[in-house]
Design a protein around this motif. Structure first.
Motif, PDB file in Angstrom:
ATOM      1  N   ALA A  92       4.453   5.259   6.125  1.00 39.16           N
ATOM      2  CA  ALA A  92       4.772   3.829   6.039  1.00 39.16           C
ATOM      3  C   ALA A  92       6.228   3.620   5.638  1.00 39.16           C
ATOM      4  O   ALA A  92       6.914   2.739   6.177  1.00 39.16           O
ATOM      5  CB  ALA A  92       3.840   3.131   5.058  1.00 39.16           C
ATOM      6  N   GLU A  93       6.711   4.412   4.706  1.00 38.04           N
ATOM      7  CA  GLU A  93       8.104   4.275   4.283  1.00 38.04           C
ATOM      8  C   GLU A  93       9.060   4.673   5.400  1.00 38.04           C
ATOM      9  O   GLU A  93      10.112   4.052   5.573  1.00 38.04           O
ATOM     10  CB  GLU A  93       8.362   5.104   3.026  1.00 38.04           C
ATOM     11  CG  GLU A  93       7.720   4.521   1.778  1.00 38.04           C
ATOM     12  CD  GLU A  93       8.193   5.197   0.498  1.00 38.04           C
ATOM     13  OE1 GLU A  93       8.709   6.337   0.583  1.00 38.04           O
ATOM     14  OE2 GLU A  93       8.056   4.576  -0.569  1.00 38.04           O
ATOM     15  N   GLU A  94       8.700   5.703   6.160  1.00 35.21           N
ATOM     16  CA  GLU A  94       9.547   6.092   7.287  1.00 35.21           C
ATOM     17  C   GLU A  94       9.549   5.000   8.359  1.00 35.21           C
ATOM     18  O   GLU A  94      10.601   4.670   8.928  1.00 35.21           O
ATOM     19  CB  GLU A  94       9.074   7.419   7.875  1.00 35.21           C
ATOM     20  CG  GLU A  94       9.901   7.945   9.035  1.00 35.21           C
ATOM     21  CD  GLU A  94      11.316   8.349   8.646  1.00 35.21           C
ATOM     22  OE1 GLU A  94      12.079   8.756   9.535  1.00 35.21           O
ATOM     23  OE2 GLU A  94      11.677   8.250   7.451  1.00 35.21           O
ATOM     24  N   MET A 151       2.520  -0.474  -0.426  1.00 28.17           N
ATOM     25  CA  MET A 151       1.962  -0.923  -1.699  1.00 28.17           C
ATOM     26  C   MET A 151       0.566  -0.361  -1.930  1.00 28.17           C
ATOM     27  O   MET A 151       0.267   0.180  -3.010  1.00 28.17           O
ATOM     28  CB  MET A 151       1.915  -2.456  -1.725  1.00 28.17           C
ATOM     29  CG  MET A 151       1.351  -3.044  -3.008  1.00 28.17           C
ATOM     30  SD  MET A 151       1.281  -4.853  -2.963  1.00 28.17           S
ATOM     31  CE  MET A 151      -0.045  -5.114  -1.781  1.00 28.17           C
ATOM     32  N   LYS A 152      -0.293  -0.446  -0.917  1.00 27.38           N
ATOM     33  CA  LYS A 152      -1.668   0.040  -1.080  1.00 27.38           C
ATOM     34  C   LYS A 152      -1.715   1.566  -1.183  1.00 27.38           C
ATOM     35  O   LYS A 152      -2.569   2.125  -1.864  1.00 27.38           O
ATOM     36  CB  LYS A 152      -2.537  -0.449   0.073  1.00 27.38           C
ATOM     37  CG  LYS A 152      -2.630  -1.965   0.211  1.00 27.38           C
ATOM     38  CD  LYS A 152      -3.148  -2.624  -1.054  1.00 27.38           C
ATOM     39  CE  LYS A 152      -4.649  -2.385  -1.252  1.00 27.38           C
ATOM     40  NZ  LYS A 152      -5.168  -3.100  -2.444  1.00 27.38           N
ATOM     41  N   LYS A 184      -3.222   3.796  -4.091  1.00 22.98           N
ATOM     42  CA  LYS A 184      -4.294   4.692  -3.631  1.00 22.98           C
ATOM     43  C   LYS A 184      -5.605   3.929  -3.450  1.00 22.98           C
ATOM     44  O   LYS A 184      -6.682   4.348  -3.911  1.00 22.98           O
ATOM     45  CB  LYS A 184      -4.473   5.879  -4.585  1.00 22.98           C
ATOM     46  CG  LYS A 184      -3.219   6.749  -4.697  1.00 22.98           C
ATOM     47  CD  LYS A 184      -3.490   8.030  -5.433  1.00 22.98           C
ATOM     48  CE  LYS A 184      -2.221   8.850  -5.602  1.00 22.98           C
ATOM     49  NZ  LYS A 184      -1.508   9.146  -4.339  1.00 22.98           N
ATOM     50  N   SER A 185      -5.480   2.798  -2.778  1.00 22.95           N
ATOM     51  CA  SER A 185      -6.677   2.011  -2.475  1.00 22.95           C
ATOM     52  C   SER A 185      -6.525   1.400  -1.095  1.00 22.95           C
ATOM     53  O   SER A 185      -5.412   1.065  -0.666  1.00 22.95           O
ATOM     54  CB  SER A 185      -6.873   0.904  -3.520  1.00 22.95           C
ATOM     55  OG  SER A 185      -5.850  -0.072  -3.428  1.00 22.95           O
ATOM     56  N   TRP A 186      -7.668   1.240  -0.407  1.00 22.26           N
ATOM     57  CA  TRP A 186      -7.662   0.637   0.914  1.00 22.26           C
ATOM     58  C   TRP A 186      -9.005  -0.037   1.131  1.00 22.26           C
ATOM     59  O   TRP A 186     -10.049   0.504   0.733  1.00 22.26           O
ATOM     60  CB  TRP A 186      -7.423   1.693   1.991  1.00 22.26           C
ATOM     61  CG  TRP A 186      -7.178   1.118   3.365  1.00 22.26           C
ATOM     62  CD1 TRP A 186      -7.964   1.264   4.462  1.00 22.26           C
ATOM     63  CD2 TRP A 186      -6.062   0.324   3.784  1.00 22.26           C
ATOM     64  NE1 TRP A 186      -7.428   0.607   5.544  1.00 22.26           N
ATOM     65  CE2 TRP A 186      -6.242   0.017   5.157  1.00 22.26           C
ATOM     66  CE3 TRP A 186      -4.932  -0.168   3.134  1.00 22.26           C
ATOM     67  CZ2 TRP A 186      -5.329  -0.758   5.883  1.00 22.26           C
ATOM     68  CZ3 TRP A 186      -4.021  -0.934   3.861  1.00 22.26           C
ATOM     69  CH2 TRP A 186      -4.233  -1.221   5.218  1.00 22.26           C
ATOM     70  N   LEU A 240      -0.360  -9.861   0.519  1.00 30.90           N
ATOM     71  CA  LEU A 240       0.660  -9.954  -0.528  1.00 30.90           C
ATOM     72  C   LEU A 240       1.436  -8.651  -0.629  1.00 30.90           C
ATOM     73  O   LEU A 240       0.869  -7.575  -0.649  1.00 30.90           O
ATOM     74  CB  LEU A 240       0.008 -10.269  -1.864  1.00 30.90           C
ATOM     75  CG  LEU A 240       0.947 -10.340  -3.077  1.00 30.90           C
ATOM     76  CD1 LEU A 240       1.896 -11.519  -2.938  1.00 30.90           C
ATOM     77  CD2 LEU A 240       0.156 -10.437  -4.372  1.00 30.90           C
ATOM     78  N   VAL A 241       2.749  -8.762  -0.688  1.00 32.41           N
ATOM     79  CA  VAL A 241       3.590  -7.591  -0.946  1.00 32.41           C
ATOM     80  C   VAL A 241       4.457  -7.864  -2.148  1.00 32.41           C
ATOM     81  O   VAL A 241       4.758  -9.014  -2.474  1.00 32.41           O
ATOM     82  CB  VAL A 241       4.487  -7.242   0.273  1.00 32.41           C
ATOM     83  CG1 VAL A 241       3.653  -6.805   1.445  1.00 32.41           C
ATOM     84  CG2 VAL A 241       5.358  -8.434   0.659  1.00 32.41           C
ATOM     85  N   ARG A 242       4.852  -6.784  -2.814  1.00 30.85           N
ATOM     86  CA  ARG A 242       5.679  -6.935  -4.030  1.00 30.85           C
ATOM     87  C   ARG A 242       6.952  -6.145  -3.861  1.00 30.85           C
ATOM     88  O   ARG A 242       6.970  -5.125  -3.209  1.00 30.85           O
ATOM     89  CB  ARG A 242       4.913  -6.430  -5.263  1.00 30.85           C
ATOM     90  CG  ARG A 242       3.613  -7.182  -5.522  1.00 30.85           C
ATOM     91  CD  ARG A 242       2.984  -6.700  -6.834  1.00 30.85           C
ATOM     92  NE  ARG A 242       1.723  -7.383  -7.076  1.00 30.85           N
ATOM     93  CZ  ARG A 242       0.541  -6.954  -6.638  1.00 30.85           C
ATOM     94  NH1 ARG A 242       0.472  -5.850  -5.935  1.00 30.85           N
ATOM     95  NH2 ARG A 242      -0.556  -7.624  -6.918  1.00 30.85           N
TER      96      ARG A 242
END
Length: 432
Positions: free
Chosen positions: A379-381, A411-412, A416-418, A430-432
């Protein structure tokens, strides 16, 4: 270890810096980018740019997108403003004269200034297909470009080391002779597309238009144009003429434009490096360049971060295979299952590591499988690549939408949750 000594990895800082550069566009806080920008967009709206069709949406959307891309690439203000108004007088590709070039130049000049308006006008009156493709792109073989990019890096490195020692000798090498032959230091002369008059373009203006074409094509091209021009080989030669079957918007697949764009990027890099070497030579020259005032040396040439700072060329074969593998991964999950889709997406990334969307979809699969560390990495890439391009490769969703979804995944993954239900997926946002 005390918390004060904990350091984030370098890629994290780079990602946060990129996100900071994108955030004003994501939040619509355009006045923080340039306090005149909201008023300039209002001008474009007032002359109907939002009502004009343009490939992937409206002309207004495209103009704002090009400004955003160039701004994220840290282009000079005049170049960004040229991007914002880049076809406003119409040009050799499109019929979009929202300002009459015979009477509206003073109007545009009052809004953007002399330097930007001059670029806008030049961009609209030169035969860009001839300038970019015939005069530059088609003059190089792919293997030649690859080697010249390597050679030019070595040349520049040696010249800079020597300059530090007070030695200002720059070697005459094959790559330099080639770029000087296709684009001399004093620029080129093109014919005005309407009047046939000579139009002089400095080397830096040509480089700027090459950069803008990279941004322009990357923002608007998708499978619709591939059908129109029979771009099945991925070389983007505009050789076909399948206008009856080019039904807009088509199937929405990512377009086969990256080979062409990567070759443009390599040529742009050669021009930038040749300009740097030329400056080193001129700094020690006792003679004055008779055409010095026509070289536009005040125009800064920036290297975009895409394609490893415009040093890599994606082959036509690899871009086709990567695109087709990606399409399998996103469209055939019911047939292949998560493991099968993950496998083809991983292969797609190997073939084309330069776009973000395959990483993003792969991240979601990993999230569903509870592979949170791998999901975070992908996701970061994907987020990094999407911000660096400033526009999406998979244009079924907006750039802002892809960025937001990436940030949800990051974020998720950190949490470590989905979600384990469909309603849970719909509840994300929501994103932070």
């Amino acid at each position: 270890m005390p918390s004060s000594t904990i350091q984030s990895p370098p890629h994290h800082h780079h990602l946060q810096t990129l996100l900071s550069s994108a955030r004003p566009f994501l939040r619509g806080e355009l006045e923080t980018v340039d306090d005149k920008l909201p008023a300039l967009i209002a001008v474009l709206k007032s002359v109907g740019a939002g009502e004009c069709w343009h490939k992937h949406g409206s002309f207004l959307d495209h103009l704002i997108d090009i400004y955003r891309i160039l701004k994220i690439w840290k282009s000079p203000d005049a170049v960004c403003l040229c991007g914002l108004f880049h076809s406003a007088y119409s040009n050799s590709y499109v019929n979009l004269a929202i300002f009459d070039p015979s009477t509206g130049r003073d109007v545009v000049r009052r809004h953007v200034g002399d330097a930007a308006e001059r670029l806008i006008h030049l961009f609209c009156v030169v035969p860009r297909q001839q300038l970019i493709h015939d005069n530059l792109l088609y003059r190089y073989s792919e293997s030649e470009l690859v080697q010249h990019v390597i050679d030019s890096e070595n040349s520049l490195e040696k010249a800079l080391i020597n300059a530090e020692k007070g030695v200002f000798v720059v070697e005459d090498e094959e790559w330099r002779r080639k770029i000087q032959s296709v684009l001399p230091a004093d620029g080129v002369v093109m014919k005005h597309i309407k009047t046939g008059e000579d139009v002089h373009l400095s080397r830096r203006v040509v480089a700027t238009f090459l950069l803008m074409t990279i941004a322009d094509f990357s923002d608007q091209l998708f499978s619709f144009q591939d059908v129109l021009f029979d771009n099945s080989d991925g070389m983007l030669k505009f050789a076909g003429n399948d206008w009856p079957t080019g039904l807009w918007p088509g199937d929405g697949k990512p377009g086969l434009w990256m080979n062409s764009i990567s070759r443009m990027g390599a040529i742009y890099t050669l021009i930038v490096r040749e300009e740097q070497l030329y400056s080193i030579e001129q700094s020690q020259s006792q003679s004055t360049n008779s055409n010095g005032n026509n070289r536009d040396e005040e125009i800064e040439l920036v290297i975009p971060p895409i394609l490893e700072s415009c040093t890599k060329i994606l082959s036509a074969k690899d871009q086709i295979e990567a695109r087709d593998l990606y399409w399998e991964g996103v469209c055939e999950v019911s047939k292949r299952g998560l493991d099968g889709c993950a496998e083809v997406l991983e292969r797609s990334i190997v073939k084309n590591p330069f776009v973000g969307e395959p990483h993003v979809v792969l991240s979601q699969i990993y999230m569903s499988q509870g592979r949170f560390d791998e999901a975070e990495k992908e996701a970061e890439e994907g987020l990094r690549l999407l911000i660096e391009w400033g526009s999406p490769w998979d244009k079924r969703m907006s750039w802002e939408g892809w960025i937001a979804w990436c940030r949800v995944l990051v974020m998720k993954a950190k949490e470590k949750s989905w979600p384990q239900t469909s309603w849970g997926i719909l509840n994300l946002g929501l994103v932070r």
